[in-house]
Structure formats: structure tokens, C-alpha cells
Design an enzyme around this catalytic site. Structure first.
Site, PDB file in Angstrom:
ATOM      1  N   LYS A  10       0.917  -1.335  -0.319  1.00  0.00           N
ATOM      2  CA  LYS A  10      -0.171   0.398  -0.297  1.00  0.00           C
ATOM      3  C   LYS A  10       1.129   1.755  -0.007  1.00  0.00           C
ATOM      4  CE  LYS A  10       0.592   1.379   4.452  1.00  0.00           C
ATOM      5  NZ  LYS A  10       1.868   2.534   4.898  1.00  0.00           N
ATOM      6  N   PRO A  94      10.269  -3.842   0.525  1.00  0.00           N
ATOM      7  CA  PRO A  94      11.087  -2.926   1.284  1.00  0.00           C
ATOM      8  C   PRO A  94      10.404  -3.474   2.419  1.00  0.00           C
ATOM      9  CG  PRO A  94      10.438  -1.506  -0.258  1.00  0.00           C
ATOM     10  CD  PRO A  94       9.600  -2.880  -0.568  1.00  0.00           C
ATOM     11  N   GLY A  98       7.675   1.187   4.186  1.00  0.00           N
ATOM     12  CA  GLY A  98       6.580   2.650   4.744  1.00  0.00           C
ATOM     13  C   GLY A  98       5.563   1.537   3.329  1.00  0.00           C
ATOM     14  N   LEU A  99       5.672   0.935   2.875  1.00  0.00           N
ATOM     15  CA  LEU A  99       4.530  -0.157   1.849  1.00  0.00           C
ATOM     16  C   LEU A  99       3.808  -0.727   2.487  1.00  0.00           C
ATOM     17  CD1 LEU A  99       6.703  -0.473  -1.055  1.00  0.00           C
ATOM     18  CD2 LEU A  99       5.457   1.266  -0.559  1.00  0.00           C
ATOM     19  N   GLY A 100       3.832  -1.017   3.935  1.00  0.00           N
ATOM     20  CA  GLY A 100       2.978  -2.334   4.689  1.00  0.00           C
ATOM     21  C   GLY A 100       3.110  -3.525   4.242  1.00  0.00           C
ATOM     22  N   GLY A 101       4.935  -4.028   3.701  1.00  0.00           N
ATOM     23  CA  GLY A 101       5.206  -5.301   3.274  1.00  0.00           C
ATOM     24  C   GLY A 101       4.670  -6.086   4.612  1.00  0.00           C
ATOM     25  N   SER A 103       2.826  -5.936   7.184  1.00  0.00           N
ATOM     26  CA  SER A 103       0.950  -5.780   7.783  1.00  0.00           C
ATOM     27  C   SER A 103       0.583  -6.927   6.259  1.00  0.00           C
ATOM     28  CB  SER A 103       1.140  -5.073   7.578  1.00  0.00           C
ATOM     29  OG  SER A 103       1.797  -3.686   9.023  1.00  0.00           O
ATOM     30  N   ASP A 136      -1.676  -1.728  10.590  1.00  0.00           N
ATOM     31  CA  ASP A 136      -2.219  -1.348   9.744  1.00  0.00           C
ATOM     32  C   ASP A 136      -2.353  -2.381   7.973  1.00  0.00           C
ATOM     33  OD1 ASP A 136      -0.530   1.216   8.699  1.00  0.00           O
ATOM     34  OD2 ASP A 136       1.282   0.115   8.459  1.00  0.00           O
TER      35      ASP A 136
HETATM   36  O1  C5P Z   1       0.353  -0.998  15.728  1.00  0.00           O
HETATM   37  P1  C5P Z   1       1.596  -1.237  15.439  1.00  0.00           P
HETATM   38  O2  C5P Z   1       2.810  -2.541  15.212  1.00  0.00           O
HETATM   39  O3  C5P Z   1       2.180  -1.205  14.155  1.00  0.00           O
HETATM   40  O4  C5P Z   1       2.877   0.056  15.544  1.00  0.00           O
HETATM   41  C1  C5P Z   1       3.670  -0.309  15.895  1.00  0.00           C
HETATM   42  C2  C5P Z   1       4.146   1.426  17.001  1.00  0.00           C
HETATM   43  O5  C5P Z   1       3.976   2.045  15.731  1.00  0.00           O
HETATM   44  C3  C5P Z   1       2.998   0.969  18.127  1.00  0.00           C
HETATM   45  O6  C5P Z   1       3.501   0.565  19.124  1.00  0.00           O
HETATM   46  C4  C5P Z   1       3.492   3.096  18.262  1.00  0.00           C
HETATM   47  O7  C5P Z   1       4.776   3.044  19.102  1.00  0.00           O
HETATM   48  C5  C5P Z   1       3.658   3.130  16.625  1.00  0.00           C
HETATM   49  N1  C5P Z   1       2.424   4.095  16.413  1.00  0.00           N
HETATM   50  C6  C5P Z   1       1.712   5.227  16.962  1.00  0.00           C
HETATM   51  N2  C5P Z   1       0.706   5.411  16.788  1.00  0.00           N
HETATM   52  C7  C5P Z   1      -0.187   4.474  15.516  1.00  0.00           C
HETATM   53  C8  C5P Z   1       0.444   3.533  15.547  1.00  0.00           C
HETATM   54  C9  C5P Z   1       1.785   2.954  15.564  1.00  0.00           C
HETATM   55  O8  C5P Z   1       2.001   5.990  17.779  1.00  0.00           O
HETATM   56  N3  C5P Z   1      -1.415   5.023  15.268  1.00  0.00           N
END
Ligand code: C5P
Length: 321
Positions: A10, A94, A98-101, A103, A136
Site C-alpha cells: 500500500k 522493502p 512504509g509500504l506495509g509489507g 502487514s 496497518d
Molecule cells: O500497530 P503497530 O504494531 O504497527 O505499531 C507499532 C508502533 O508504532 C506502536 O507501538 C506505536 O509506538 C507506533 N504507532 C503509533 N500510532 C499509531 C500506529 C503506530 O504511535 N497510530
């Protein structure tokens, strides 16, 4: 039984960061758009138990730190199945890009595992599992153009739009998402110090909300979406959407700001960082324009790929291979 799935990436079309929450996450508002770049995952189900991950990329974890592992464990438990699961990940996207790979890989694992065992997790349960594993993930249970809010895990399908040519630049650096959020908090604190009032990011969220409302009401004004003179995604990016992460990521990695400028010089109608980076993308009015830009950027030394956005139906067709 082995099932092969393609997990597409994405990009974010605008991303506004709001208030830091008491659970450690940040409020955000974004439009996700799936694109054709993808990894391939093979899911095998055998007699026995345990989850094994195979991947030739050393940066991909093989244990419960891997999002695919965490999803597989939850799917087996939700379906009350005791099997051994082997996940083979063929990585092209990558890592920390930042492409959500990661996820996308996890959601492809969910869909592939359901197929491999011939049983489905209930729809709301699928979204619960996805959101539990990462903010994500849920977007990849929708695909196409998706509105994301909450911590990014609340997802709403937007109208399916015709594909648009896109060029993706993947610099060598990986950006840590929690690190980028922390840098954002520091920037907000520094700016608050020089102001009389603190808006905790809500003004910028409201601004993006308004741009999206105006774009959606125009999109639903009655005229058919397909066959319009301009791709509706270009109308969206013309509304002035931005990715807040650029404010903290570009100063730390100046070559990423360079990459965005290079995309614009190469003819992109819009260019931006995707998520917290390090990937940059540009949207182009034509496929030939995108191919030409990709060739020019490659000549300048950028790692670059020309691709296209993936509407919802195409996304699901590819996922199921
Ligand atoms: O949800 P995910 O595991 O991808 O998030 C990783 C980290 O990124 C979280 O622990 C948090 O520190 C940060 N994060 C955040 N706000 C979001 C998404 C992620 O602060 N909306």
C-alpha cells in the site's frame, strides 16, 4: 496442502497525525491505496503442530516477532485447529519501507491459511485478529482505496477508482515507525513551547477530513466514476493532502526529500513519502510518463519501479492468485 498467495503493498495518500493516546498509539487519518508491487507467500499445512517461517531475507524474523507468525497462531486458535503450518515468504517489498509489507504478508497468511484448512474465520473476528497484530493490517482485508482512522486500524472502503500509474522509489534506509512517531511528539512539544495554545494535532486532522469530505461529495455527485477526464485520485491529491511524517523523516534523512523532488522533476503530478518511509512514490497522468520517469530516475542512481494502483477487485484477484 500448499496455497500460494500474493501480498500487495500500500501507499498512503495523505497522512495526518493527531493526539498521542494513553495506550501509546497516535490518532491518525489517512487514505490507503493498494498497489501492484507484492511479495509471494506459500502456506503449507501438515500434520503436527508449531509454526515455521522460511525466508531468505535475514531481516525478516522467523519467530513470533513476525506478523505472519502472530496471525497464523490466532487463526488456528480461532478455528480450533491443531496443525503444523509452514510459511515461505518470498520477499520483494522493502523491509521498514512504509509500504506495509509485513502487514500485507500477515493478511495474505490469514487468507491463505483459511484456504489451506478449508475453513473461514468470521468476518468481524478477522478484523479483530488483524487489528490486534498491527494498526496497518486491517486495510489489507479491504484493499483498493481505503479510509483509515483511529490508530489506522479502523478502515472503511472508499469508492473503487480506476488504476493510476505510479512510480515507487525505495531508498536503502529503513525507517522505524515507532521512532518516527516519537520524533513527531518531540517536534510537537518543541512547537508547543513557542505557542500560547496546543492543538494536539486536531486542527490538521480536521483540515484533511474537510478535504476528504469535499472530494467524496464530488465523487458521488452523480456522474459515473469511470471514464472521467481526470483520474479521481489526482483530484484528491490536488486538494493539498500531505504526509505529516515528512516533517520529521526528511530532516533526518535528507536523501528522502531529494527523492521526492526527483520524482516531481521527472513529471509526477504528486509525490510523497509513504507511511513513515523510507519509500517515496509519485502518481503520473499516464503509464508512458511513469515508465519514462522510472528510466530517468534509475539513470540518476535511484532504486525505482514503475507500477500501478490496484483497485479492490484486482487486489483480491491477485491475493487469491
Ligand atoms: O500497530 P503497530 O504494531 O504497527 O505499531 C507499532 C508502533 O508504532 C506502536 O507501538 C506505536 O509506538 C507506533 N504507532 C503509533 N500510532 C499509531 C500506529 C503506530 O504511535 N497510530
Amino acid at each position: 496442502m500448499t496455497v500460494t498467495v500474493r501480498s500487495s503493498a500500500k501507499i498512503n495518500l495523505g497522512l495526518r497525525i493527531g493526539a498521542a493516546r494513553s495506550d501509546g498509539f497516535h490518532e491518525l487519518l489517512t487514505v490507503y491505496q493498494t498497489i501492484a508491487l507484492h511479495d509471494v507467500i506459500r502456506i503449507s499445512v501438515e500434520r503436527g503442530d508449531g509454526i515455521e517461517i522460511r525466508c531468505s531475507d535475514p531481516r525478516v524474523p522467523r519467530d513470533e516477532a513476525n506478523t505472519c507468525w502472530r496471525v497464523a497462531e490466532r487463526v488456528l486458535s480461532a478455528l480450533k485447529i491443531k496443525k503444523r503450518v509452514v510459511l515461505e515468504i518470498e520477499k520483494s517489498l522493502p523491509v521498514q519501507g512504509g509500504l506495509g509489507g509485513a502487514s500485507a504478508n500477515a493478511v495474505a497468511t490469514l487468507v491463505g491459511l483459511e484456504r489451506a484448512v478449508g475453513k473461514k474465520v468470521a468476518p468481524a473476528e478477522r478484523f479483530r485478529i488483524a487489528a490486534e497484530v498491527g494498526s496497518d493490517l486491517p486495510l489489507f482485508l479491504v484493499g483498493g482505496t481505503v479510509l483509515g482512522s483511529g490508530r489506522g486500524e479502523q478502515v472503511f472502503p472508499l469508492p473503487d477508482l480506476p488504476p493510476i500509474a505510479c512510480v515507487v522509489v525505495t531508498p536503502k534506509v529503513g525507517v522505524s515507525t515507532p521512532g518516527a512517531f516519537a520524533a513527531w511528539d518531540r517536534l510537537q512539544a518543541a512547537q508547543a513551547g513557542s505557542k500560547l495554545t496546543v492543538d494536539a494535532g486536531s486542527d490538521r486532522m480536521i483540515e484533511l477530513g474537510r478535504a476528504l469530505s469535499a472530494w467524496l461529495s464530488e465523487l458521488y455527485s452523480g456522474a459515473p466514476i469511470r471514464g472521467r477526464a481526470e483520474n479521481p485520485l489526482l483530484a484528491l491529491v490536488r486538494a493539498g493532502i500531505e504526509n505529516d511524517f515528512e516533517q520529521v523523516v526528511f530532516p533526518e534523512y535528507p536523501e528522502l526529500g531529494e527523492g521526492k523532488r526527483a520524482l516531481l522533476r521527472a513529471g509526477a503530478k504528486y509525490a510523497s513519502l509513504s507511511g513513515s518511509g523510507s519509500t517515496l512514490y509519485g502518481l503520473f497522468a499516464s503509464k508512458t510518463g511513469a515508465m519514462r520517469a522510472a528510466a530517468a530516475l534509475a539513470k540518476q542512481g535511484w532504486a525505482v519501479e514503475a507500477t500501478t494502483t490496484l483497485p479492490r477487485r484486482a487486489y483480491w484477484k491477485r491475493l487469491q492468485k
